[in-house]
Design a protein around this motif. Structure first.
Motif, PDB file in Angstrom:
ATOM      1  N   LEU A   8       0.828  -1.153  -0.177  1.00  0.00           N
ATOM      2  CA  LEU A   8      -0.001  -0.130  -0.048  1.00  0.00           C
ATOM      3  C   LEU A   8       0.640   1.217   0.089  1.00  0.00           C
ATOM      4  O   LEU A   8       1.838   1.405   0.776  1.00  0.00           O
ATOM      5  CB  LEU A   8      -0.890   0.011   1.119  1.00  0.00           C
ATOM      6  CG  LEU A   8      -1.844   1.199   1.479  1.00  0.00           C
ATOM      7  CD1 LEU A   8      -2.785   1.513   0.318  1.00  0.00           C
ATOM      8  CD2 LEU A   8      -2.398   1.335   2.844  1.00  0.00           C
ATOM      9  N   ASP A   9       0.564   2.141  -0.940  1.00  0.00           N
ATOM     10  CA  ASP A   9       1.181   3.581  -0.929  1.00  0.00           C
ATOM     11  C   ASP A   9       0.064   4.413  -0.651  1.00  0.00           C
ATOM     12  O   ASP A   9      -0.756   4.709  -1.648  1.00  0.00           O
ATOM     13  CB  ASP A   9       1.803   3.581  -2.099  1.00  0.00           C
ATOM     14  CG  ASP A   9       2.401   5.090  -1.881  1.00  0.00           C
ATOM     15  OD1 ASP A   9       2.401   6.026  -1.410  1.00  0.00           O
ATOM     16  OD2 ASP A   9       3.416   5.524  -2.969  1.00  0.00           O
ATOM     17  N   PHE A  67      -9.169  -0.410   4.973  1.00  0.00           N
ATOM     18  CA  PHE A  67      -8.759  -1.734   4.759  1.00  0.00           C
ATOM     19  C   PHE A  67      -8.795  -2.356   6.065  1.00  0.00           C
ATOM     20  O   PHE A  67      -8.531  -1.795   7.096  1.00  0.00           O
ATOM     21  CB  PHE A  67      -7.471  -1.744   4.088  1.00  0.00           C
ATOM     22  CG  PHE A  67      -7.081  -1.066   3.240  1.00  0.00           C
ATOM     23  CD1 PHE A  67      -7.750  -1.290   1.558  1.00  0.00           C
ATOM     24  CD2 PHE A  67      -6.490   0.345   2.923  1.00  0.00           C
ATOM     25  CE1 PHE A  67      -7.639  -0.745   0.864  1.00  0.00           C
ATOM     26  CE2 PHE A  67      -6.238   0.923   1.877  1.00  0.00           C
ATOM     27  CZ  PHE A  67      -6.783   0.487   0.648  1.00  0.00           C
ATOM     28  N   ALA A  68      -9.128  -3.806   5.962  1.00  0.00           N
ATOM     29  CA  ALA A  68      -8.924  -4.412   7.352  1.00  0.00           C
ATOM     30  C   ALA A  68      -7.501  -4.591   7.895  1.00  0.00           C
ATOM     31  O   ALA A  68      -6.582  -4.324   7.246  1.00  0.00           O
ATOM     32  CB  ALA A  68      -9.300  -6.060   7.020  1.00  0.00           C
ATOM     33  N   ASP A  69      -7.574  -4.637   9.180  1.00  0.00           N
ATOM     34  CA  ASP A  69      -6.593  -4.878  10.265  1.00  0.00           C
ATOM     35  C   ASP A  69      -5.358  -5.952   9.312  1.00  0.00           C
ATOM     36  O   ASP A  69      -5.859  -7.071   8.742  1.00  0.00           O
ATOM     37  CB  ASP A  69      -6.473  -5.410  11.451  1.00  0.00           C
ATOM     38  CG  ASP A  69      -7.447  -4.433  12.210  1.00  0.00           C
ATOM     39  OD1 ASP A  69      -7.683  -4.556  13.462  1.00  0.00           O
ATOM     40  OD2 ASP A  69      -7.690  -3.419  11.715  1.00  0.00           O
ATOM     41  N   GLY A  70      -3.992  -5.794   9.151  1.00  0.00           N
ATOM     42  CA  GLY A  70      -3.333  -6.870   8.810  1.00  0.00           C
ATOM     43  C   GLY A  70      -3.358  -7.202   7.226  1.00  0.00           C
ATOM     44  O   GLY A  70      -2.819  -8.041   6.712  1.00  0.00           O
ATOM     45  N   SER A  71      -4.019  -6.041   6.289  1.00  0.00           N
ATOM     46  CA  SER A  71      -4.251  -6.256   4.767  1.00  0.00           C
ATOM     47  C   SER A  71      -2.975  -6.402   4.218  1.00  0.00           C
ATOM     48  O   SER A  71      -2.874  -6.821   3.091  1.00  0.00           O
ATOM     49  CB  SER A  71      -5.080  -5.071   4.489  1.00  0.00           C
ATOM     50  OG  SER A  71      -6.438  -5.350   4.897  1.00  0.00           O
ATOM     51  N   PHE A  72      -1.726  -5.713   4.515  1.00  0.00           N
ATOM     52  CA  PHE A  72      -0.676  -5.508   3.481  1.00  0.00           C
ATOM     53  C   PHE A  72       0.657  -5.907   4.361  1.00  0.00           C
ATOM     54  O   PHE A  72       0.752  -5.914   5.485  1.00  0.00           O
ATOM     55  CB  PHE A  72      -0.408  -4.209   3.295  1.00  0.00           C
ATOM     56  CG  PHE A  72      -1.700  -3.507   2.410  1.00  0.00           C
ATOM     57  CD1 PHE A  72      -1.641  -3.421   1.108  1.00  0.00           C
ATOM     58  CD2 PHE A  72      -2.736  -2.671   3.181  1.00  0.00           C
ATOM     59  CE1 PHE A  72      -2.891  -3.166   0.234  1.00  0.00           C
ATOM     60  CE2 PHE A  72      -3.976  -2.278   2.566  1.00  0.00           C
ATOM     61  CZ  PHE A  72      -3.863  -2.482   1.101  1.00  0.00           C
ATOM     62  N   HIS A  73       1.390  -6.532   3.515  1.00  0.00           N
ATOM     63  CA  HIS A  73       3.170  -6.779   3.952  1.00  0.00           C
ATOM     64  C   HIS A  73       3.776  -5.660   3.935  1.00  0.00           C
ATOM     65  O   HIS A  73       4.871  -5.617   4.770  1.00  0.00           O
ATOM     66  CB  HIS A  73       3.435  -8.126   2.821  1.00  0.00           C
ATOM     67  CG  HIS A  73       2.584  -9.192   3.007  1.00  0.00           C
ATOM     68  ND1 HIS A  73       2.826 -10.090   3.878  1.00  0.00           N
ATOM     69  CD2 HIS A  73       1.589  -9.518   2.194  1.00  0.00           C
ATOM     70  CE1 HIS A  73       1.938 -10.937   3.737  1.00  0.00           C
ATOM     71  NE2 HIS A  73       1.360 -10.604   2.622  1.00  0.00           N
ATOM     72  N   VAL A 122       6.463  -4.497   6.887  1.00  0.00           N
ATOM     73  CA  VAL A 122       7.541  -3.180   6.850  1.00  0.00           C
ATOM     74  C   VAL A 122       6.644  -2.049   6.524  1.00  0.00           C
ATOM     75  O   VAL A 122       5.789  -2.118   5.522  1.00  0.00           O
ATOM     76  CB  VAL A 122       8.385  -3.842   6.194  1.00  0.00           C
ATOM     77  CG1 VAL A 122       9.478  -2.721   5.828  1.00  0.00           C
ATOM     78  CG2 VAL A 122       9.200  -5.192   6.446  1.00  0.00           C
ATOM     79  N   LEU A 123       7.077  -0.994   7.215  1.00  0.00           N
ATOM     80  CA  LEU A 123       6.594   0.246   6.895  1.00  0.00           C
ATOM     81  C   LEU A 123       7.889   1.136   6.476  1.00  0.00           C
ATOM     82  O   LEU A 123       8.782   0.980   7.327  1.00  0.00           O
ATOM     83  CB  LEU A 123       5.920   1.080   8.244  1.00  0.00           C
ATOM     84  CG  LEU A 123       5.776   2.424   7.855  1.00  0.00           C
ATOM     85  CD1 LEU A 123       4.615   2.625   6.989  1.00  0.00           C
ATOM     86  CD2 LEU A 123       5.488   3.109   9.401  1.00  0.00           C
ATOM     87  N   VAL A 124       7.845   1.628   5.294  1.00  0.00           N
ATOM     88  CA  VAL A 124       8.948   2.123   4.826  1.00  0.00           C
ATOM     89  C   VAL A 124       8.500   3.759   4.976  1.00  0.00           C
ATOM     90  O   VAL A 124       7.171   4.033   4.269  1.00  0.00           O
ATOM     91  CB  VAL A 124       9.309   1.965   3.317  1.00  0.00           C
ATOM     92  CG1 VAL A 124      10.444   3.089   2.837  1.00  0.00           C
ATOM     93  CG2 VAL A 124       9.888   0.477   3.178  1.00  0.00           C
ATOM     94  N   PHE A 125       8.861   4.651   5.538  1.00  0.00           N
ATOM     95  CA  PHE A 125       8.649   5.999   5.839  1.00  0.00           C
ATOM     96  C   PHE A 125       9.625   7.154   4.989  1.00  0.00           C
ATOM     97  O   PHE A 125      10.920   6.875   5.535  1.00  0.00           O
ATOM     98  CB  PHE A 125       8.473   6.422   7.509  1.00  0.00           C
ATOM     99  CG  PHE A 125       8.241   7.660   7.651  1.00  0.00           C
ATOM    100  CD1 PHE A 125       7.108   8.123   7.400  1.00  0.00           C
ATOM    101  CD2 PHE A 125       8.887   8.631   8.355  1.00  0.00           C
ATOM    102  CE1 PHE A 125       6.402   9.436   7.680  1.00  0.00           C
ATOM    103  CE2 PHE A 125       8.645   9.808   8.597  1.00  0.00           C
ATOM    104  CZ  PHE A 125       7.577  10.391   8.463  1.00  0.00           C
TER     105      PHE A 125
END
Length: 179
Positions: A8-9, A67-73, A122-125
Motif C-alpha cells: 500500500l502507498d 482496509f481490514a487490519d493486517g491487509s498489507f505486507h 514493513v513500513l517504509v517512511f
C-alpha cells in the motif's frame, strides 16, 4: 474495501518514488485525483509552466484507511511534508501541504499504516525535513525505526524502515502472531 495487493502507498501523489509506476502488487492511494499546472520558470519550459498528474487507484485518506487490519505486507508512507507554500507552488502541487493540525494527522497516519500492516510487516517512511524536523515527526509514533538513511538537514530527505511486531500490543491493540 477488499484488497488483493501486497503493498500500500496511501500518499502516492504522482508515484514519483516508484520505479514501476504500474506495479500490480501496489495499491496506489491518495486523497487527490487531479492534474495541476503551475507556473515554475525554474524548470526551463518555454511557457514557464509545469504539470503534474495525481492518479491514484483509489481515493482515500491516510488517517482513516478503508482496509481490514493486517491487509498489507508493506506500506510506503510518504505523507505531505510541505508546511508553507502558496496555491500556485510547484512543491505544494507535487507533494501536497500539511494542514494546521499536521501533528494529529501524522499521528493518525502512523496508527493507520501500522494497523493495516500484517504481523512482521514493513513500513517504509519517507520524510523531508525542510519545514518540519524529523525528530518532531518521529515523536508522533510510539515505534522506533529499525534503520534508515538519516541524511541530515543539508540533504533533507530521510528514509526509515519500521517492522510491525509479530505479537504483542501495537497502538493499544493486541497483535496476532503470524503463522
Amino acid at each position: 474495501m477488499a484488497n488483493q495487493k501486497r503493498i500500500l502507498d496511501p500518499c502516492c501523489g504522482s508515484r514519483m518514488m516508484h520505479f514501476d509506476r504500474a506495479n500490480p502488487d501496489v495499491l496506489f492511494g491518495d486523497r487527490r485525483a487531479e492534474t495541476i499546472t503551475v507556473t515554475d520558470r525554474s524548470h526551463g519550459k518555454a511557457d514557464g509552466t509545469r504539470t503534474i498528474t495525481i492518479a491514484p487507484d483509489t481515493l482515500l485518506d491516510f488517517r482513516a484507511l478503508p482496509f481490514a487490519d493486517g491487509s498489507f505486507h508493506l506500506v510506503a508512507f510518504d505523507p505531505p511534508h510541505v508546511a508553507r507554500g502558496g496555491e500556485d507552488s510547484w512543491l505544494v502541487a507535487k507533494y501536497g501541504k500539511l494542514g494546521p493540525n499536521w501533528q494529529d494527522d501524522l499521528r493518525a497516519g502512523f496508527t493507520e499504516c501500522f494497523r493495516v500492516l500484517a504481523a512482521n510487516g514493513v513500513l517504509v517512511f519517507k520524510w523531508n525535513e525542510t519545514h518540519v524536523k524529523l525528530s518532531e515527526v518521529l515523536a508522533l509514533t510510539p515505534h522506533q525505526p529499525i534503520f534508515g538513511n538519516t541524511s541530515g538537514r543539508k540533504a533533507g530527505t530521510h528514509w526509515l524502515v519500521f517492522m510491525k511486531p509479530a505479537t504483542g500490543v501495537v497502538e493499544g491493540k493486541e497483535v496476532a502472531s503470524a503463522q
